[in-house]
Design a protein around this motif. Sequence first.
Motif, PDB file in Angstrom:
ATOM      1  N   GLY A  49      -8.416 -22.405  -5.026  1.00 21.69           N
ATOM      2  CA  GLY A  49      -7.571 -21.614  -4.152  1.00 21.69           C
ATOM      3  C   GLY A  49      -7.642 -22.125  -2.731  1.00 21.69           C
ATOM      4  N   ILE A  50      -6.824 -21.540  -1.847  1.00 19.69           N
ATOM      5  CA  ILE A  50      -6.786 -21.931  -0.433  1.00 19.69           C
ATOM      6  C   ILE A  50      -6.667 -20.692   0.440  1.00 19.69           C
ATOM      7  CG2 ILE A  50      -5.642 -23.271   1.378  1.00 19.69           C
ATOM      8  CD1 ILE A  50      -4.331 -24.962  -0.729  1.00 19.69           C
ATOM      9  N   THR A  51      -7.438 -20.691   1.515  1.00 18.28           N
ATOM     10  CA  THR A  51      -7.339 -19.704   2.573  1.00 18.28           C
ATOM     11  C   THR A  51      -7.586 -20.432   3.887  1.00 18.28           C
ATOM     12  OG1 THR A  51      -8.050 -17.498   3.278  1.00 18.28           O
ATOM     13  CG2 THR A  51      -9.774 -18.982   2.471  1.00 18.28           C
ATOM     14  N   ASN A  52      -7.741 -19.697   4.983  1.00 20.26           N
ATOM     15  CA  ASN A  52      -8.015 -20.293   6.289  1.00 20.26           C
ATOM     16  C   ASN A  52      -9.070 -19.490   7.018  1.00 20.26           C
ATOM     17  OD1 ASN A  52      -6.004 -22.567   6.795  1.00 20.26           O
ATOM     18  ND2 ASN A  52      -4.668 -20.921   6.077  1.00 20.26           N
ATOM     19  N   VAL A  53      -9.769 -20.144   7.941  1.00 19.67           N
ATOM     20  CA  VAL A  53     -10.724 -19.434   8.794  1.00 19.67           C
ATOM     21  C   VAL A  53      -9.941 -18.478   9.688  1.00 19.67           C
ATOM     22  CG1 VAL A  53     -12.421 -19.630  10.660  1.00 19.67           C
ATOM     23  CG2 VAL A  53     -12.468 -21.267   8.769  1.00 19.67           C
ATOM     24  N   ALA A  54      -8.940 -18.999  10.374  1.00 21.57           N
ATOM     25  CA  ALA A  54      -8.097 -18.181  11.247  1.00 21.57           C
ATOM     26  C   ALA A  54      -6.695 -18.164  10.646  1.00 21.57           C
ATOM     27  CB  ALA A  54      -8.066 -18.750  12.662  1.00 21.57           C
ATOM     28  N   ALA A  55      -6.095 -17.012  10.587  1.00 21.32           N
ATOM     29  CA  ALA A  55      -4.797 -16.869   9.922  1.00 21.32           C
ATOM     30  C   ALA A  55      -3.623 -17.271  10.802  1.00 21.32           C
ATOM     31  CB  ALA A  55      -4.613 -15.420   9.462  1.00 21.32           C
ATOM     32  N   ARG A  56      -3.802 -17.223  12.123  1.00 21.53           N
ATOM     33  CA  ARG A  56      -2.690 -17.444  13.052  1.00 21.53           C
ATOM     34  C   ARG A  56      -2.289 -18.912  13.107  1.00 21.53           C
ATOM     35  NH1 ARG A  56      -2.059 -18.325  18.771  1.00 21.53           N
ATOM     36  NH2 ARG A  56      -4.304 -18.529  19.076  1.00 21.53           N
ATOM     37  N   ALA A  57      -0.995 -19.169  12.944  1.00 26.54           N
ATOM     38  CA  ALA A  57      -0.469 -20.536  13.008  1.00 26.54           C
ATOM     39  C   ALA A  57      -0.364 -21.001  14.454  1.00 26.54           C
ATOM     40  CB  ALA A  57       0.896 -20.599  12.335  1.00 26.54           C
TER      41      ALA A  57
END
Length: 192
Positions: A86-94
Amino acid sequence: MPRPHRTPRFTPAELEAARDRLVPDVIADGLAVLFCGINPGLLSAATGHHFARPGNRFWPVLHLAGFTPRQLRPDEQDELLSYGLGITNVAARATARADELSAEEFRDGGRILAEKVERLRPRWLAVAGVTAYRTAFGERGARIGPQERMIGATRIWALPNPSGLNAHWTVRSMADEYRRLRLAAGVAEPSA
């Protein structure tokens, strides 16, 4: 014969309009490896696909490391779930660049990420960017590779950032490090 995929072209105004947009996670309970980017770039936010910039080496490295039977395109990201990934991010803001994020955003992102990992229970959390990992989790001395810290029963591995800007890691040397993770996670190479 399928036509080759081309990354959609966006005007500077369209990319700027994607700033602060969220890119949905590709997640499920009990994954073998949950990859974690730093934060979405503007092209990822505009397309809704992780690691969408053509110069980003995530997709080729993932394939060369044996996680996928062929090189997936960003628009095929949901196929990762069938491989236990799967994939996520540390910070969600682009943002246009990761250095637009504050240390506070990284720390808040680390807290939110830890809560997500506790809920989803992947075997490994693989943070693609050791500097982001250091800041998000307050691990100033962290190096590439497996970490001592765990989140519940989830092990953590700090990976090199696959951005094309990370010039001191080649595709081959990154693939070697990702392969080390794959072997540690017990993920078999899928057949084509």
